[in-house]
Write an enzyme that holds these catalytic residues in place. Structure first.
Site, mmCIF file in Angstrom:
data_model
loop_
_atom_site.group_PDB
_atom_site.id
_atom_site.type_symbol
_atom_site.label_atom_id
_atom_site.label_comp_id
_atom_site.label_asym_id
_atom_site.label_seq_id
_atom_site.Cartn_x
_atom_site.Cartn_y
_atom_site.Cartn_z
ATOM 1 N N PRO A 189 36.414 35.877 4.761
ATOM 2 C CA PRO A 189 37.123 37.331 4.102
ATOM 3 C C PRO A 189 35.585 37.252 2.675
ATOM 4 O O PRO A 189 35.154 36.855 2.434
ATOM 5 C CB PRO A 189 37.575 36.296 2.950
ATOM 6 C CG PRO A 189 37.927 34.864 3.878
ATOM 7 C CD PRO A 189 36.990 34.679 4.553
ATOM 8 N N ASN A 190 36.336 38.153 2.507
ATOM 9 C CA ASN A 190 34.865 38.871 1.522
ATOM 10 C C ASN A 190 33.706 39.739 1.782
ATOM 11 O O ASN A 190 32.740 40.149 1.257
ATOM 12 C CB ASN A 190 35.113 38.486 -0.035
ATOM 13 C CG ASN A 190 36.985 38.359 -0.399
ATOM 14 O OD1 ASN A 190 37.300 39.342 -0.320
ATOM 15 N ND2 ASN A 190 37.031 37.007 -0.678
ATOM 16 N N ARG A 196 30.396 42.418 -3.780
ATOM 17 C CA ARG A 196 31.413 41.366 -4.726
ATOM 18 C C ARG A 196 29.806 40.878 -5.319
ATOM 19 O O ARG A 196 28.958 41.022 -4.583
ATOM 20 C CB ARG A 196 31.816 40.932 -3.457
ATOM 21 C CG ARG A 196 30.672 40.178 -3.009
ATOM 22 C CD ARG A 196 31.415 38.969 -1.645
ATOM 23 N NE ARG A 196 32.496 37.947 -2.714
ATOM 24 C CZ ARG A 196 32.389 36.621 -1.929
ATOM 25 N NH1 ARG A 196 32.112 36.444 -0.671
ATOM 26 N NH2 ARG A 196 32.988 35.642 -2.613
ATOM 27 N N TYR A 218 25.614 37.631 -4.846
ATOM 28 C CA TYR A 218 25.415 37.883 -3.130
ATOM 29 C C TYR A 218 24.668 38.563 -2.841
ATOM 30 O O TYR A 218 23.952 39.336 -1.729
ATOM 31 C CB TYR A 218 27.087 37.447 -2.339
ATOM 32 C CG TYR A 218 27.483 37.193 -2.661
ATOM 33 C CD1 TYR A 218 27.695 35.266 -2.053
ATOM 34 C CD2 TYR A 218 28.865 36.827 -3.732
ATOM 35 C CE1 TYR A 218 28.514 34.309 -2.546
ATOM 36 C CE2 TYR A 218 29.653 35.875 -4.117
ATOM 37 C CZ TYR A 218 29.555 34.559 -2.915
ATOM 38 O OH TYR A 218 30.351 33.574 -3.118
ATOM 39 N N ASN A 241 29.655 32.192 8.556
ATOM 40 C CA ASN A 241 30.132 32.010 7.204
ATOM 41 C C ASN A 241 31.546 32.310 6.768
ATOM 42 O O ASN A 241 32.325 33.286 7.425
ATOM 43 C CB ASN A 241 29.580 33.157 6.292
ATOM 44 C CG ASN A 241 29.455 32.896 5.091
ATOM 45 O OD1 ASN A 241 30.048 31.694 4.711
ATOM 46 N ND2 ASN A 241 28.689 33.257 4.484
ATOM 47 N N ALA A 267 35.836 31.319 1.496
ATOM 48 C CA ALA A 267 36.393 30.643 0.897
ATOM 49 C C ALA A 267 37.159 29.827 1.878
ATOM 50 O O ALA A 267 37.801 28.469 1.491
ATOM 51 C CB ALA A 267 36.836 31.266 0.564
ATOM 52 N N HIS A 284 36.504 26.107 3.004
ATOM 53 C CA HIS A 284 37.260 24.916 1.580
ATOM 54 C C HIS A 284 38.355 24.359 1.632
ATOM 55 O O HIS A 284 39.175 24.023 0.750
ATOM 56 C CB HIS A 284 36.845 25.550 0.013
ATOM 57 C CG HIS A 284 34.745 25.802 -0.231
ATOM 58 N ND1 HIS A 284 34.352 25.489 -0.062
ATOM 59 C CD2 HIS A 284 35.165 27.349 -0.555
ATOM 60 C CE1 HIS A 284 33.328 26.454 -0.068
ATOM 61 N NE2 HIS A 284 33.887 27.291 -0.520
ATOM 62 N N ASP A 286 39.431 23.738 13.182
ATOM 63 C CA ASP A 286 40.011 22.542 15.330
ATOM 64 C C ASP A 286 39.146 23.544 15.805
ATOM 65 O O ASP A 286 38.887 23.327 16.729
ATOM 66 C CB ASP A 286 41.207 22.360 14.801
ATOM 67 C CG ASP A 286 42.554 21.599 13.465
ATOM 68 O OD1 ASP A 286 40.893 20.321 13.335
ATOM 69 O OD2 ASP A 286 42.977 21.609 13.617
ATOM 70 N N GLU A 330 27.258 26.598 10.617
ATOM 71 C CA GLU A 330 27.851 26.822 9.278
ATOM 72 C C GLU A 330 26.812 28.044 8.455
ATOM 73 O O GLU A 330 25.306 27.121 8.218
ATOM 74 C CB GLU A 330 28.066 26.183 7.948
ATOM 75 C CG GLU A 330 29.143 26.530 6.848
ATOM 76 C CD GLU A 330 29.082 24.421 6.356
ATOM 77 O OE1 GLU A 330 29.041 23.181 6.264
ATOM 78 O OE2 GLU A 330 30.079 24.833 5.369
ATOM 79 N N HIS A 348 26.142 29.672 4.184
ATOM 80 C CA HIS A 348 26.701 30.133 3.378
ATOM 81 C C HIS A 348 25.624 30.696 1.764
ATOM 82 O O HIS A 348 24.283 30.705 2.072
ATOM 83 C CB HIS A 348 26.774 29.402 2.253
ATOM 84 C CG HIS A 348 28.522 28.466 2.530
ATOM 85 N ND1 HIS A 348 29.687 29.474 2.746
ATOM 86 C CD2 HIS A 348 28.329 27.449 3.478
ATOM 87 C CE1 HIS A 348 29.998 28.174 3.608
ATOM 88 N NE2 HIS A 348 29.409 27.321 3.765
ATOM 89 N N ILE A 349 25.397 32.320 2.492
ATOM 90 C CA ILE A 349 24.642 32.922 1.489
ATOM 91 C C ILE A 349 24.565 32.156 0.287
ATOM 92 O O ILE A 349 22.867 31.978 -0.280
ATOM 93 C CB ILE A 349 25.060 34.340 0.961
ATOM 94 C CG1 ILE A 349 25.443 35.439 2.630
ATOM 95 C CG2 ILE A 349 24.242 35.853 0.635
ATOM 96 C CD1 ILE A 349 26.159 36.520 2.248
ATOM 97 N N SER A 350 25.385 32.030 -0.545
ATOM 98 C CA SER A 350 24.606 31.680 -1.953
ATOM 99 C C SER A 350 24.717 29.781 -2.073
ATOM 100 O O SER A 350 24.577 29.222 -0.278
ATOM 101 C CB SER A 350 25.894 31.470 -2.963
ATOM 102 O OG SER A 350 27.289 30.286 -2.589
ATOM 103 N N ARG A 409 27.781 25.274 -6.693
ATOM 104 C CA ARG A 409 29.126 25.980 -7.287
ATOM 105 C C ARG A 409 29.769 25.023 -7.631
ATOM 106 O O ARG A 409 29.509 24.062 -8.197
ATOM 107 C CB ARG A 409 29.096 27.053 -6.805
ATOM 108 C CG ARG A 409 27.374 27.743 -6.565
ATOM 109 C CD ARG A 409 27.818 29.233 -5.698
ATOM 110 N NE ARG A 409 28.797 30.313 -6.188
ATOM 111 C CZ ARG A 409 29.384 30.879 -5.600
ATOM 112 N NH1 ARG A 409 29.319 31.542 -4.469
ATOM 113 N NH2 ARG A 409 30.406 32.074 -5.746
ATOM 114 N N ARG A 436 34.207 24.666 -4.537
ATOM 115 C CA ARG A 436 32.989 24.390 -3.233
ATOM 116 C C ARG A 436 32.523 23.322 -2.782
ATOM 117 O O ARG A 436 31.945 23.409 -1.622
ATOM 118 C CB ARG A 436 32.685 26.003 -3.799
ATOM 119 C CG ARG A 436 32.994 26.695 -4.020
ATOM 120 C CD ARG A 436 31.793 27.994 -4.569
ATOM 121 N NE ARG A 436 32.420 28.963 -5.185
ATOM 122 C CZ ARG A 436 33.359 30.443 -4.509
ATOM 123 N NH1 ARG A 436 33.702 30.269 -3.321
ATOM 124 N NH2 ARG A 436 34.399 31.163 -6.290
#
Ligand code: DQA
Length: 159
Positions: free
Chosen positions: A14-15, A22, A27, A79, A82, A85, A92, A103, A105-107, A112, A116
């Site tokens: 998402p997002n 955003r 990001y 990625n 959200a 988390h 699963d 996995e 993550h950009i940030s 954070r 998170r």
């Protein structure tokens, strides 16, 4: 016989379609289209096939992970945003397919908010890349390619 190119799925939650809009201080200003273009160029260079999928819906992501199993995808760069988390269902699904997954993550989520710090995906992922901006996706691809060298692919039981 010519060896088939390895197939990677670049999966975003998402997002991530809102990249560039955003929170650019977190990001960056590059868009989702820029991300796709960067990965396509890199895939061409390193000789792998990539497909892309982005969804804002948890169940959609589960469906596409299951589809990756039937499509004999060799690796997933993921990625989950959200859902990292919160989603047991997504973790699963990754575990169920047995497809090597990185996995991303950009940030740098480790720096954070507390919420998170939990990742349901991490225990089932081969590796986590965070805080490298968009180039983290390329780091993840490199890692999946290096796994191939160890003969970790094509024996996951789904071929
Ligand atoms: C993110 C980090 C997540 O905590 C957040 O919910 C995202 C993006 C990242 O790429 O840094 O949407 O996965």
């Amino acid at each position: 016989m010519k060896q088939e190119k390895r197939k990677f799925l670049i999966l975003n939650g998402p997002n991530i379609n809102f990249l560039g809009i955003r929170e650019p201080d977190i990001y960056g200003r590059k868009t989702y289209q820029d991300l796709i273009q960067m990965i396509e160029e890199y895939a061409e260079k390193v000789g792998v096939d990539v497909s892309f999928y982005q969804s804002n819906h948890e169940g959609d992501l589960v469906d596409i992970i299951q589809k990756a199993y039937y499509d004999c995808v060799d690796g997933i760069v993921f990625n989950p945003a959200a859902y990292t988390h919160t989603s047991v269902a997504i973790a699963d699904a990754v575990k169920a397919t047995g497809i090597p997954t990185v996995e991303v993550h950009i940030s740098d989520v480790s720096k954070r908010e507390d919420f998170r710090q939990i990742s349901y995906l991490r225990p089932v992922a081969k590796k986590t890349v965070m805080g490298q901006g968009l180039s983290g996706y390329l780091t993840a691809m490199d890692f999946l390619i290096s796994l191939a060298g160890e003969g970790e692919h094509k024996d996951a039981g789904h071929h």
